[in-house]
Design a protein around this motif. Structure first.
Motif, mmCIF file in Angstrom:
data_model
loop_
_atom_site.group_PDB
_atom_site.id
_atom_site.type_symbol
_atom_site.label_atom_id
_atom_site.label_comp_id
_atom_site.label_asym_id
_atom_site.label_seq_id
_atom_site.Cartn_x
_atom_site.Cartn_y
_atom_site.Cartn_z
ATOM 1 N N ALA A 154 48.608 37.715 22.721
ATOM 2 C CA ALA A 154 48.187 39.007 23.266
ATOM 3 C C ALA A 154 47.158 38.816 24.380
ATOM 4 O O ALA A 154 47.263 39.432 25.451
ATOM 5 N N VAL A 155 46.169 37.970 24.133
ATOM 6 C CA VAL A 155 45.149 37.714 25.155
ATOM 7 C C VAL A 155 45.785 37.062 26.380
ATOM 8 O O VAL A 155 45.489 37.421 27.529
ATOM 9 N N ARG A 156 46.666 36.122 26.135
ATOM 10 C CA ARG A 156 47.316 35.427 27.254
ATOM 11 C C ARG A 156 48.162 36.399 28.077
ATOM 12 O O ARG A 156 48.121 36.370 29.313
ATOM 13 N N LEU A 157 48.915 37.261 27.405
ATOM 14 C CA LEU A 157 49.728 38.244 28.124
ATOM 15 C C LEU A 157 48.852 39.174 28.949
ATOM 16 O O LEU A 157 49.205 39.538 30.084
ATOM 17 N N ARG A 158 47.720 39.547 28.367
ATOM 18 C CA ARG A 158 46.822 40.469 29.085
ATOM 19 C C ARG A 158 46.410 39.888 30.433
ATOM 20 O O ARG A 158 46.281 40.631 31.430
ATOM 21 N N LEU A 159 46.220 38.583 30.494
ATOM 22 C CA LEU A 159 45.802 37.937 31.740
ATOM 23 C C LEU A 159 47.001 37.557 32.614
ATOM 24 O O LEU A 159 46.924 37.648 33.842
ATOM 25 N N GLU A 160 48.087 37.142 32.000
ATOM 26 C CA GLU A 160 49.258 36.745 32.785
ATOM 27 C C GLU A 160 49.864 37.926 33.541
ATOM 28 O O GLU A 160 50.491 37.739 34.590
ATOM 29 N N LEU A 161 49.684 39.123 33.021
ATOM 30 C CA LEU A 161 50.254 40.306 33.658
ATOM 31 C C LEU A 161 49.418 40.810 34.826
ATOM 32 O O LEU A 161 49.820 41.742 35.523
ATOM 33 N N VAL A 162 48.267 40.201 35.037
ATOM 34 C CA VAL A 162 47.421 40.572 36.176
ATOM 35 C C VAL A 162 48.087 40.098 37.469
ATOM 36 O O VAL A 162 48.393 38.920 37.617
ATOM 37 N N GLU A 163 48.293 41.008 38.398
ATOM 38 C CA GLU A 163 48.951 40.659 39.655
ATOM 39 C C GLU A 163 47.970 40.164 40.706
ATOM 40 O O GLU A 163 48.361 39.450 41.640
ATOM 41 N N ASP A 164 46.712 40.560 40.586
ATOM 42 C CA ASP A 164 45.720 40.170 41.580
ATOM 43 C C ASP A 164 44.435 39.751 40.864
ATOM 44 O O ASP A 164 43.668 40.597 40.409
ATOM 45 N N LYS A 165 44.224 38.455 40.761
ATOM 46 C CA LYS A 165 43.028 37.954 40.072
ATOM 47 C C LYS A 165 41.745 38.419 40.761
ATOM 48 O O LYS A 165 40.720 38.625 40.107
ATOM 49 N N GLU A 166 41.806 38.598 42.071
ATOM 50 C CA GLU A 166 40.616 39.015 42.800
ATOM 51 C C GLU A 166 40.155 40.411 42.368
ATOM 52 O O GLU A 166 38.951 40.695 42.341
ATOM 53 N N ALA A 167 41.095 41.281 42.020
ATOM 54 C CA ALA A 167 40.733 42.624 41.548
ATOM 55 C C ALA A 167 39.958 42.529 40.244
ATOM 56 O O ALA A 167 39.004 43.284 40.009
ATOM 57 N N VAL A 168 40.363 41.594 39.377
ATOM 58 C CA VAL A 168 39.645 41.382 38.119
ATOM 59 C C VAL A 168 38.272 40.775 38.395
ATOM 60 O O VAL A 168 37.271 41.154 37.780
ATOM 61 N N ARG A 169 38.219 39.829 39.310
ATOM 62 C CA ARG A 169 36.946 39.194 39.662
ATOM 63 C C ARG A 169 35.955 40.238 40.187
ATOM 64 O O ARG A 169 34.784 40.250 39.816
ATOM 65 N N ARG A 170 36.452 41.108 41.048
ATOM 66 C CA ARG A 170 35.601 42.158 41.594
ATOM 67 C C ARG A 170 35.163 43.130 40.491
ATOM 68 O O ARG A 170 34.040 43.641 40.508
ATOM 69 N N GLY A 171 36.053 43.375 39.553
ATOM 70 C CA GLY A 171 35.699 44.244 38.437
ATOM 71 C C GLY A 171 34.637 43.618 37.556
ATOM 72 O O GLY A 171 33.706 44.292 37.100
ATOM 73 N N ALA A 172 34.757 42.316 37.306
ATOM 74 C CA ALA A 172 33.762 41.609 36.505
ATOM 75 C C ALA A 172 32.393 41.672 37.168
ATOM 76 O O ALA A 172 31.360 41.824 36.497
ATOM 77 N N THR A 173 32.388 41.566 38.493
ATOM 78 C CA THR A 173 31.133 41.661 39.237
ATOM 79 C C THR A 173 30.528 43.051 39.108
ATOM 80 O O THR A 173 29.317 43.210 38.900
ATOM 81 N N LEU A 174 31.375 44.060 39.218
ATOM 82 C CA LEU A 174 30.907 45.442 39.109
ATOM 83 C C LEU A 174 30.306 45.726 37.740
ATOM 84 O O LEU A 174 29.199 46.271 37.624
ATOM 85 N N PHE A 175 31.026 45.333 36.692
ATOM 86 C CA PHE A 175 30.587 45.655 35.332
ATOM 87 C C PHE A 175 29.488 44.723 34.826
ATOM 88 O O PHE A 175 28.970 44.920 33.736
ATOM 89 N N ALA A 176 29.140 43.732 35.630
ATOM 90 C CA ALA A 176 28.007 42.880 35.292
ATOM 91 C C ALA A 176 26.686 43.510 35.738
ATOM 92 O O ALA A 176 25.615 43.103 35.286
ATOM 93 N N LEU A 177 26.773 44.506 36.608
ATOM 94 C CA LEU A 177 25.576 45.198 37.061
ATOM 95 C C LEU A 177 24.962 45.980 35.903
ATOM 96 O O LEU A 177 25.693 46.579 35.106
#
Length: 230
Positions: free
Chosen positions: A88-111
């Motif tokens: 389940a965890v692997r699928l959640r990440l494999e289905l991501v089409e743009d890793k940069e969108a996730v990276r940017r989200g991680a940066t946002l939610f780290a604030l």
């Protein structure tokens, strides 16, 4: 013949994803998406009142929905439960089409001002996984399962964001190690229950904790509520 109504929320999110790699989940990306879709700013604000933060939230939940659909389409009858969680965890990440969108989200939610929102989204992903895998716990275990998986998921995401191995194999190995760590904790808990002198204490504590119940499911058919479009 009537035209199919436009799904403005989806259109805005899709348009924003074209700008997020350059501008992040920001007001700039939000306004650019509104211009691309060519709708009234007031309508866009009605769909995403907090602007970029609601867009990032909707994007995360879209990933959860895709994961649930992928799990539902799989035959997992012969898979160990521990491996179902890993899948389940692997699928959640494999289905991501743009890793940069996730990276940017991680940066946002780290604030600091958005950290609570980020934690809520991670908890929501863990809840989606356990629910999809048929978890029926109605006591303190409902919370501990999701808290533990939230830690596994969040640490795996951070590792995955920096992973440049072939097909992210290093990330999946990292995920397996984290799940193995959790399984070791469960073994220790089982041993403590059997240890002389501790059994009665543990049983008493579990009796008290069993009175803790998970939150009731929110009803979506009542007026007065609002949720961010997925």
């Amino acid at each position: 013949m009537t035209d199919t109504p436009r799904d403005f929320a989806t259109e805005i999110l899709d348009a924003a994803l074209m700008h997020v790699p350059f501008d992040g989940w920001s007001e700039t990306a939000f306004k650019a998406a509104i211009a691309d879709v060519d709708i009234a700013p007031a309508l866009a604000r009605g769909l995403f009142p907090r602007g970029a933060i609601d867009l990032a939230t909707a994007y995360h939940r879209r990933g959860d929905d895709a994961m649930i659909a992928a799990l539902d389409a799989r035959d997992m009858s012969d898979i160990r439960f521990r491996d179902k969680v890993a899948l389940a965890v692997r699928l959640r990440l494999e289905l991501v089409e743009d890793k940069e969108a996730v990276r940017r989200g991680a940066t946002l939610f780290a604030l600091p001002m958005h950290a609570a929102e980020g934690a809520k989204l991670i908890w929501g992903t863990a809840d989606c996984i356990w629910t999809a895998l048929g978890d029926d716990s109605r006591d303190i275990n409902w919370y501990t399962k999701r808290a533990t998986l939230s830690g596994v998921y969040s640490s795996t995401v951070l590792y995955w964001l920096g992973d440049d191995s072939l097909d992210n194999e290093a990330s999946w190995a990292f995920l397996d190690r984290r799940i193995d760590d959790v399984m070791q904790i469960e073994k220790v808990k089982a041993q403590v229950r059997k240890a002389p002198g501790f059994g009665r204490f543990v049983k008493g504590a579990e009796t008290v904790l069993s009175r803790i119940k998970p939150p009731k499911a929110r009803r979506d058919d009542l007026p007065g509520g609002w949720t961010v479009p997925r």
